[in-house]
Design a protein around this motif. Structure first.
Motif, PDB file in Angstrom:
ATOM      1  N   PHE A   1      15.780 -16.595   3.188  1.00 47.02           N
ATOM      2  CA  PHE A   1      16.720 -17.048   3.940  1.00 47.02           C
ATOM      3  C   PHE A   1      18.012 -17.704   2.794  1.00 47.02           C
ATOM      4  CE2 PHE A   1      15.084 -16.900   8.086  1.00 47.02           C
ATOM      5  CZ  PHE A   1      13.349 -17.148   7.730  1.00 47.02           C
TER       6      PHE A   1
ATOM      7  N   TYR B   1      21.320 -20.475   3.704  1.00 46.38           N
ATOM      8  CA  TYR B   1      21.835 -21.239   4.370  1.00 46.38           C
ATOM      9  C   TYR B   1      22.960 -21.895   3.601  1.00 46.38           C
ATOM     10  CZ  TYR B   1      18.084 -21.363   8.063  1.00 46.38           C
ATOM     11  OH  TYR B   1      17.224 -21.001   8.925  1.00 46.38           O
TER      12      TYR B   1
ATOM     13  N   GLY C   1      25.798 -29.292   9.641  1.00 44.13           N
ATOM     14  CA  GLY C   1      24.717 -28.922   9.356  1.00 44.13           C
ATOM     15  C   GLY C   1      24.542 -27.569   8.566  1.00 44.13           C
TER      16      GLY C   1
ATOM     17  N   TYR D   1       9.345 -23.323  19.008  1.00 40.57           N
ATOM     18  CA  TYR D   1       9.109 -23.937  17.710  1.00 40.57           C
ATOM     19  C   TYR D   1      10.031 -24.971  17.771  1.00 40.57           C
ATOM     20  CZ  TYR D   1       5.345 -20.428  16.805  1.00 40.57           C
ATOM     21  OH  TYR D   1       4.081 -19.801  17.166  1.00 40.57           O
TER      22      TYR D   1
ATOM     23  N   TYR E   1      11.322 -28.269  14.873  1.00 42.57           N
ATOM     24  CA  TYR E   1      11.384 -28.925  13.561  1.00 42.57           C
ATOM     25  C   TYR E   1      12.068 -30.275  13.186  1.00 42.57           C
ATOM     26  CZ  TYR E   1      10.063 -24.027  13.197  1.00 42.57           C
ATOM     27  OH  TYR E   1       9.485 -22.637  13.255  1.00 42.57           O
TER      28      TYR E   1
ATOM     29  N   TYR F   1      13.471 -31.866   9.803  1.00 43.12           N
ATOM     30  CA  TYR F   1      13.853 -31.857   8.295  1.00 43.12           C
ATOM     31  C   TYR F   1      14.670 -33.088   7.902  1.00 43.12           C
ATOM     32  CZ  TYR F   1      12.309 -26.768   8.013  1.00 43.12           C
ATOM     33  OH  TYR F   1      11.534 -25.880   8.230  1.00 43.12           O
TER      34      TYR F   1
ATOM     35  N   VAL G   1      16.561 -30.397   1.294  1.00 49.85           N
ATOM     36  CA  VAL G   1      16.096 -30.489   2.573  1.00 49.85           C
ATOM     37  C   VAL G   1      14.693 -30.276   2.517  1.00 49.85           C
ATOM     38  CG1 VAL G   1      16.422 -29.366   4.702  1.00 49.85           C
ATOM     39  CG2 VAL G   1      18.337 -29.479   3.402  1.00 49.85           C
TER      40      VAL G   1
ATOM     41  N   MET H   1      19.904 -37.847   5.983  1.00 50.11           N
ATOM     42  CA  MET H   1      20.346 -36.952   7.096  1.00 50.11           C
ATOM     43  C   MET H   1      19.011 -36.258   7.979  1.00 50.11           C
ATOM     44  SD  MET H   1      23.094 -35.840   8.682  1.00 50.11           S
ATOM     45  CE  MET H   1      24.574 -35.523   7.727  1.00 50.11           C
TER      46      MET H   1
ATOM     47  N   PHE I   1      17.657 -33.324  10.341  1.00 53.48           N
ATOM     48  CA  PHE I   1      18.088 -32.377  10.872  1.00 53.48           C
ATOM     49  C   PHE I   1      16.911 -31.549  11.906  1.00 53.48           C
ATOM     50  CE2 PHE I   1      21.803 -31.133   8.905  1.00 53.48           C
ATOM     51  CZ  PHE I   1      21.895 -31.590   7.631  1.00 53.48           C
TER      52      PHE I   1
ATOM     53  N   SER J   1      13.111 -22.497  16.573  1.00 53.45           N
ATOM     54  CA  SER J   1      12.864 -21.157  16.566  1.00 53.45           C
ATOM     55  C   SER J   1      12.306 -20.418  17.480  1.00 53.45           C
ATOM     56  CB  SER J   1      12.621 -20.637  15.248  1.00 53.45           C
ATOM     57  OG  SER J   1      11.205 -20.920  14.823  1.00 53.45           O
TER      58      SER J   1
ATOM     59  N   GLU K   1      14.815 -16.538  12.793  1.00 52.59           N
ATOM     60  CA  GLU K   1      15.160 -17.613  11.975  1.00 52.59           C
ATOM     61  C   GLU K   1      15.202 -18.859  12.653  1.00 52.59           C
ATOM     62  OE1 GLU K   1      16.794 -15.050  13.081  1.00 52.59           O
ATOM     63  OE2 GLU K   1      19.013 -15.518  13.439  1.00 52.59           O
ATOM     64  N   ALA K   2      15.259 -20.064  11.963  1.00 55.41           N
ATOM     65  CA  ALA K   2      15.405 -21.059  12.652  1.00 55.41           C
ATOM     66  C   ALA K   2      17.025 -21.768  12.534  1.00 55.41           C
ATOM     67  CB  ALA K   2      14.732 -22.403  11.734  1.00 55.41           C
ATOM     68  N   PHE K   3      17.222 -22.204  14.011  1.00 56.70           N
ATOM     69  CA  PHE K   3      18.633 -22.545  13.796  1.00 56.70           C
ATOM     70  C   PHE K   3      18.770 -24.302  13.820  1.00 56.70           C
ATOM     71  CE2 PHE K   3      21.067 -18.878  15.545  1.00 56.70           C
ATOM     72  CZ  PHE K   3      19.792 -18.056  15.594  1.00 56.70           C
ATOM     73  N   PHE K   4      19.602 -24.632  13.052  1.00 56.51           N
ATOM     74  CA  PHE K   4      19.664 -26.322  12.937  1.00 56.51           C
ATOM     75  C   PHE K   4      20.930 -26.761  13.303  1.00 56.51           C
ATOM     76  CE2 PHE K   4      17.002 -27.077   9.073  1.00 56.51           C
ATOM     77  CZ  PHE K   4      16.447 -25.826   9.067  1.00 56.51           C
ATOM     78  N   GLY K   5      20.445 -28.134  13.976  1.00 56.47           N
ATOM     79  CA  GLY K   5      21.499 -28.845  14.338  1.00 56.47           C
ATOM     80  C   GLY K   5      22.691 -29.348  13.357  1.00 56.47           C
ATOM     81  N   GLN K   6      23.528 -30.272  13.629  1.00 62.54           N
ATOM     82  CA  GLN K   6      24.646 -30.808  12.681  1.00 62.54           C
ATOM     83  C   GLN K   6      23.864 -32.019  12.037  1.00 62.54           C
ATOM     84  OE1 GLN K   6      26.485 -28.110  12.702  1.00 62.54           O
ATOM     85  NE2 GLN K   6      28.268 -29.402  12.596  1.00 62.54           N
TER      86      GLN K   6
END
Lengths: 115, 113
Positions: free
Chosen positions: A34, A36, A43, B31, B33, B35, B43, B89, B91, B95, B101-106
């Motif tokens: 990946f 990012y 984010g 799922y 997570y 981080y 990260v 930070m 996160f 997923s 894929e994994a989607f991340f928050g802000q």
């Protein structure tokens, strides 16, 4: 254990120039790969991903990346950089287990774009 | 477009205090997570959660940390007694599992003083 190396900590390019960000991974099996992007205070946004199949993958914002198994690389490219591309870019690898994908990130490459 | 949301965006706490970071993952994801990213560093994976239990955790995720999915929508990270080095930070990500894929928050910026 899997690992990701991004050898370039900082890169500066002129707007309109081409870009290549390097990423090398270490993983025994078939990796999920990946890229990012993280803008300041924001984010992580997925640019593109590789799971299998065509080794050249297209992503958002005009980015592409090529998986080269022989070189354990997954370099990110863009033919013409825009000022808004200035951000930090992270390459990541996940275990290809089919279940939840824990990500291992590289240290990131900070991209600066000169106008 | 569905997204992962995290609250608060910034939290300041005194050393030794407990903090709870909150996340609402994407609703049909399986799922979850956490981080963290210490300022200027990469990260790092903390923990993954599936089917109401921890599926994997890193060496960072010691007894001071816990995660919970209390109500089927929220996913929380608790730090029981914060230390200065917990400043980072954090996160949340989710997923669907498999080839997704994994989607991340802000992120939540935690500052321990």
């Amino acid at each position: 254990a899997q690992s990701v190396t991004q050898p370039d900590i900082h890169i500066t390019v002129s707007e309109g120039a081409s870009l290549e960000l390097r990423c090398n991974y270490s993983y025994g099996a078939t990796p999920y790969l990946f890229w990012y992007v993280q803008s300041p205070g924001q984010g992580l946004q997925l640019l593109l991903k590789y799971f299998s199949g065509d080794t050249l993958v297209q992503g958002i914002k005009g980015f592409e990346a090529e998986f080269k198994r022989s070189q354990s690389s997954f370099n990110l490219r863009k033919p013409s950089v825009h000022w808004s591309d200035a951000a930090e870019y992270f390459c990541a690898v996940a275990q290809g287990t089919g279940g939840g994908n824990k990500l291992t990130f590289g240290t990131g490459t900070q991209l600066k774009v000169e106008l | 477009e569905p997204e992962v949301t995290q609250t608060p965006s910034h939290q300041v706490t005194q050393m030794g205090q407990e903090v709870i970071l909150r996340c609402v993952p994407i609703s049909n994801h399986l799922y979850f997570y956490w981080y963290r990213q210490i300022l200027g560093q990469k990260v790092e994976f903390l923990v993954s959660f599936y089917n109401n239990e921890i599926s994997e955790k890193s060496e960072i995720f010691d007894d001071q940390f816990s995660v919970e999915r209390p109500d089927g929508s929220n996913f929380t990270l608790k730090i029981r007694s914060t230390k200065l080095e917990d400043s980072a930070m954090y996160f949340c990500a989710s997923s669907g599992g498999g080839h997704t894929e994994a989607f991340f928050g802000q992120g939540t910026r935690l500052t321990v003083v």
